[in-house]
Design an enzyme around this catalytic site. Structure first.
Site, mmCIF file in Angstrom:
data_model
loop_
_atom_site.group_PDB
_atom_site.id
_atom_site.type_symbol
_atom_site.label_atom_id
_atom_site.label_comp_id
_atom_site.label_asym_id
_atom_site.label_seq_id
_atom_site.Cartn_x
_atom_site.Cartn_y
_atom_site.Cartn_z
ATOM 1 N N TYR A 89 -42.212 11.754 -19.183
ATOM 2 C CA TYR A 89 -41.085 12.567 -19.314
ATOM 3 C C TYR A 89 -41.467 13.632 -20.380
ATOM 4 C CZ TYR A 89 -36.373 13.441 -18.236
ATOM 5 O OH TYR A 89 -35.171 14.024 -17.611
ATOM 6 N N LEU A 90 -42.563 14.321 -20.196
ATOM 7 C CA LEU A 90 -43.272 15.259 -21.266
ATOM 8 C C LEU A 90 -42.303 16.299 -21.363
ATOM 9 C CD1 LEU A 90 -46.649 15.454 -19.550
ATOM 10 C CD2 LEU A 90 -45.902 13.751 -21.343
ATOM 11 N N GLU B 17 -41.604 19.843 -24.564
ATOM 12 C CA GLU B 17 -42.130 20.775 -25.529
ATOM 13 C C GLU B 17 -43.415 19.980 -26.504
ATOM 14 O OE1 GLU B 17 -42.760 23.999 -25.275
ATOM 15 O OE2 GLU B 17 -41.633 23.923 -23.404
ATOM 16 N N HIS C 92 -44.933 16.979 -26.419
ATOM 17 C CA HIS C 92 -45.926 16.856 -25.832
ATOM 18 C C HIS C 92 -46.867 17.910 -25.770
ATOM 19 C CE1 HIS C 92 -43.219 13.456 -24.495
ATOM 20 N NE2 HIS C 92 -44.146 12.749 -25.289
ATOM 21 N N LYS D 154 -45.794 14.021 -35.344
ATOM 22 C CA LYS D 154 -45.365 13.521 -36.584
ATOM 23 C C LYS D 154 -44.073 12.979 -36.462
ATOM 24 C CE LYS D 154 -48.522 15.709 -39.692
ATOM 25 N NZ LYS D 154 -48.735 16.821 -40.817
ATOM 26 N N LYS D 155 -43.367 13.186 -35.350
ATOM 27 C CA LYS D 155 -41.994 12.677 -35.479
ATOM 28 C C LYS D 155 -41.933 11.253 -35.538
ATOM 29 C CE LYS D 155 -39.501 11.781 -31.707
ATOM 30 N NZ LYS D 155 -38.878 10.495 -31.741
ATOM 31 N N ASP D 156 -42.953 10.577 -34.928
ATOM 32 C CA ASP D 156 -43.122 9.055 -35.115
ATOM 33 C C ASP D 156 -44.367 8.863 -36.137
ATOM 34 O OD1 ASP D 156 -41.864 7.940 -32.567
ATOM 35 O OD2 ASP D 156 -42.989 9.446 -31.615
ATOM 36 N N MET E 100 -37.708 17.126 -30.795
ATOM 37 C CA MET E 100 -38.058 16.992 -29.438
ATOM 38 C C MET E 100 -38.273 15.376 -29.136
ATOM 39 S SD MET E 100 -38.285 19.473 -27.323
ATOM 40 C CE MET E 100 -38.166 21.349 -27.613
ATOM 41 N N ARG F 86 -35.986 10.623 -25.314
ATOM 42 C CA ARG F 86 -34.688 9.829 -25.516
ATOM 43 C C ARG F 86 -33.593 10.934 -25.765
ATOM 44 N NH1 ARG F 86 -38.172 5.793 -28.144
ATOM 45 N NH2 ARG F 86 -37.643 3.851 -26.717
#
Ligand code: PAF
Length: 271
Positions: free
Chosen positions: A23-24, A26, A28, A139-141, A175, A178
């Site tokens: 579910y790529l 921006e 990714h 870096k979100k995760d 982004m 989810r």
């Protein structure tokens, strides 16, 4: 896949790898573009990894659109999209897991007990198949990135793990696949997360170094939005150990997890 990789290795091509659950978006694409710049070959994996989802989490409804993912990868000139089946990744009798201790018991790990075990296991398997020179993670995760770096170091893996900046929508929402779950109203409430992180960063820049004060400010801004159901955590942590800090310093990370309606969102900011 392994024999294709062997050919690349024999011809001394460097391999950049972007592991994803599909579910790529921006975010990714920014990882793919980083990988393109730094490697001869770019491989993207799309695999919704069941073992990193908890029992009551969103595995069944996790968004999927492999056709669109293929189109995006073609547009970005990705060399290979690797889309293995569950039974190929976890054949009957599968018994081996990888656990990074300590770093996985804080932040999200406290609320998603087996999540990082699932992530490190699948990432180790993917690294063994793809043998990347460099692998790219958003870096979100943030916790995921630190945990994977630790695994690579501890297990002497030959892959450089590269963290890439968070990509945000116009309204500041980080982004994420989810975000698809959010209604219009929830989406407005979701924008509170980044606003609160920015507010705290500004207070820090102006001299506030007490984590409790910063956390309170974040909490009260977020709770003003109607669709916020629950703040799971707000923590200010050391970027390497992920331990909560007593006095906030430059380079520390503010990380949070919030339920907007039924959707759990995470976000963070580097001070
Ligand atoms: O960040 C993700 O999309 C996943 O956790 C990952 C790294 C692809 C492992 O399944």
């Amino acid at each position: 896949m392994k024999s294709i990789i062997k050919n690349y290795k024999d011809s001394k091509k460097s391999i950049g790898f972007v592991p994803t659950m599909g579910y790529l978006h921006e975010g990714h694409i920014s990882l793919i573009r980083c990988a393109k710049k730094e490697n001869d070959i770019v491989i993207v994996s799309v695999f919704v990894n069941p073992i990193q989802f908890g029992k009551n989490e969103d595995l069944d409804r996790y968004p999927r659109n492999i056709k669109k993912d293929i189109q995006l990868c073609e547009k970005e000139k990705v060399d290979i999209l690797f889309n293995p089946l569950y039974k190929e990744m976890y054949p009957k009798g599968f018994k081996t897991y990888i656990v990074v201790e300590d770093l996985t018991s804080t932040l999200c790990g406290r609320y998603r007990p087996n999540h990082f075990k699932g992530v490190t296991t699948v990432v180790a398997k993917l690294f063994n198949i793809v043998k990347p020179d460099r692998a790219y993670f958003g870096k979100k995760d943030y916790q995921q990135l630190v945990v994977i770096k630790q695994m690579v170091q501890d297990l002497n893996m030959d892959t450089q793990v590269i963290g890439c900046p968070i990509i945000r929508e116009k309204d500041g929402v980080a982004m994420s696949s989810r975000n698809k779950y959010l209604s219009k109203e929830e989406r407005t409430s979701a924008s509170a997360l980044n606003k609160a992180l920015l507010l705290a960063k500004n207070l820090f820049i102006k001299g506030q170094t007490d984590p409790q004060v910063l956390k309170k400010e974040i909490q009260s801004l977020i709770m003003r939005y109607p669709k916020i159901k629950e703040i799971q955590y707000i923590e200010i942590v050391n970027p390497k150990t992920l331990k909560p800090v007593k006095t906030v310093k430059k380079g520390d990370i503010i990380a949070l997890a919030v339920f907007v309606g039924e959707t759990r969102l995470i976000d963070n900011i580097e001070l």
